[in-house]
Design an enzyme around this catalytic site. Sequence first.
Site, short mmCIF file in Angstrom:
data_model
loop_
_atom_site.label_atom_id
_atom_site.label_comp_id
_atom_site.label_asym_id
_atom_site.label_seq_id
_atom_site.Cartn_x
_atom_site.Cartn_y
_atom_site.Cartn_z
N ASN A 7 0.85 -1.18 0.00
CA ASN A 7 0.00 0.00 0.00
C ASN A 7 0.90 1.25 0.00
O ASN A 7 1.73 1.42 0.89
CB ASN A 7 -0.90 -0.02 1.23
CG ASN A 7 -1.91 1.11 1.24
OD1 ASN A 7 -1.57 2.25 1.01
ND2 ASN A 7 -3.16 0.78 1.54
N ARG A 18 4.50 18.58 0.91
CA ARG A 18 5.17 19.71 0.26
C ARG A 18 4.57 19.90 -1.12
O ARG A 18 3.91 19.02 -1.67
CB ARG A 18 6.68 19.42 0.12
CG ARG A 18 7.42 19.27 1.44
CD ARG A 18 7.77 20.60 2.05
NE ARG A 18 8.65 21.39 1.22
CZ ARG A 18 9.99 21.28 1.22
NH1 ARG A 18 10.59 20.41 2.03
NH2 ARG A 18 10.73 22.05 0.44
N HIS A 43 -5.46 3.55 -1.67
CA HIS A 43 -6.77 3.85 -1.09
C HIS A 43 -7.02 5.36 -1.22
O HIS A 43 -6.82 6.11 -0.27
CB HIS A 43 -6.80 3.42 0.38
CG HIS A 43 -8.15 3.48 1.00
ND1 HIS A 43 -8.53 2.61 2.01
CD2 HIS A 43 -9.21 4.29 0.81
CE1 HIS A 43 -9.77 2.89 2.38
NE2 HIS A 43 -10.20 3.93 1.67
N ARG A 45 -8.90 8.75 -1.11
CA ARG A 45 -10.07 9.27 -0.41
C ARG A 45 -10.53 10.56 -1.08
O ARG A 45 -9.73 11.21 -1.78
CB ARG A 45 -9.75 9.50 1.06
CG ARG A 45 -9.63 8.18 1.84
CD ARG A 45 -9.23 8.41 3.29
NE ARG A 45 -9.39 7.21 4.09
CZ ARG A 45 -8.50 6.23 4.16
NH1 ARG A 45 -7.38 6.30 3.47
NH2 ARG A 45 -8.72 5.17 4.93
N GLU A 70 -8.75 0.58 -3.18
CA GLU A 70 -9.66 0.49 -2.05
C GLU A 70 -10.46 1.78 -1.92
O GLU A 70 -9.99 2.85 -2.30
CB GLU A 70 -8.88 0.27 -0.75
CG GLU A 70 -8.04 -0.98 -0.73
CD GLU A 70 -7.30 -1.16 0.58
OE1 GLU A 70 -6.89 -2.29 0.88
OE2 GLU A 70 -7.12 -0.15 1.31
N THR A 114 -7.96 6.46 9.54
CA THR A 114 -7.69 5.28 8.74
C THR A 114 -8.91 4.37 8.85
O THR A 114 -9.82 4.62 9.65
CB THR A 114 -6.42 4.56 9.23
OG1 THR A 114 -6.11 3.47 8.36
CG2 THR A 114 -6.58 4.05 10.65
N HIS A 205 -4.26 -4.50 7.63
CA HIS A 205 -4.35 -3.41 8.59
C HIS A 205 -3.47 -3.73 9.80
O HIS A 205 -3.78 -4.62 10.59
CB HIS A 205 -5.77 -3.11 9.07
CG HIS A 205 -5.90 -1.69 9.57
ND1 HIS A 205 -6.24 -0.64 8.75
CD2 HIS A 205 -5.68 -1.14 10.78
CE1 HIS A 205 -6.26 0.48 9.44
NE2 HIS A 205 -5.91 0.20 10.69
N ASP A 206 -2.39 -3.01 9.92
CA ASP A 206 -1.44 -3.11 11.03
C ASP A 206 -0.68 -4.44 11.07
O ASP A 206 -0.09 -4.78 12.10
CB ASP A 206 -2.13 -2.86 12.37
CG ASP A 206 -2.50 -1.40 12.57
OD1 ASP A 206 -2.00 -0.56 11.80
OD2 ASP A 206 -3.28 -1.09 13.48
N HIS A 227 1.55 1.10 6.11
CA HIS A 227 2.19 1.93 7.13
C HIS A 227 3.46 1.27 7.67
O HIS A 227 4.53 1.88 7.69
CB HIS A 227 1.21 2.20 8.27
CG HIS A 227 1.76 3.08 9.34
ND1 HIS A 227 1.68 4.46 9.29
CD2 HIS A 227 2.44 2.79 10.48
CE1 HIS A 227 2.27 4.97 10.36
NE2 HIS A 227 2.74 3.97 11.09
#
Length: 252
Positions: A7, A18, A43, A45, A70, A114, A205-206, A227
């Site tokens: 991801n 920036r 993903h 948004r 996603e 998230t 996720h995580d 992440h």
Amino acid sequence: MTILSINLNKIALIRNSRDTTIPDVLDHARQCIAAGAGGITVHPRPDQRHIRADDCRELKAGIDVELNIEGNPFAPPRSSDRAGVSDYPGFMALVEEVRPAQATLVPDGDAQLTSDHGFDLEVDGERLQPVIEQLKAWGCRVSLFMDPLPEAMAMARDAGADRIELYTERYARAHAAGDYLQALTDYQAAARAAAKVGLGVNAGHDLNLSNLPDFDIPECLEVSIGHAFTVDALQYGIERAIQLYLQALEGR
């Protein structure tokens, strides 16, 4: 073997801090693929806080592995307020244009930092059905972001999904606390239930280098990691981080 899909949201987040084009999302995707990643996940948004619509277009044209987009299928169009940034066309319009290999549907909103929960199909199942039908008509495999509830897997199938993505934060938190076996049992039960009704199983996720080797889900076809991978890439470099994640998957 389970596919590692990287991801790239956090790469885009750094860029967007920036008024610059670096780090380049497509270039980082290609580096991840060259190092062994089997897929790329984004993903976008509506507020385009990290991945933007143009990133999705560039990735579709510029990579040779599966692209997974996603998002909330009910997210409407939104005008951009940043110079040089194209408008967000709405999730469905973006997917229609880009035609990713996989569309992962997530019940998120702007207020969420998230993704933090899966679909409640008793509430959303009926209105998801025509959405899923349309996505499949566009050639997308459709995955639904789901909590580890075995009883919900038949509803995901009935809604028309091809796969579910298990939302793994509860497992990750339990693993970090040193007491994850019950959580893992719940995820295993959900994965078995999904497979029993003919659904493929993804997860994300995580997940990280610490908890991924213990995520013993034989049915898992794909994990999406962003992440934690970004953090590890800062420490080890992209190529070494990919190697470590592939080793973690092999050790499951």
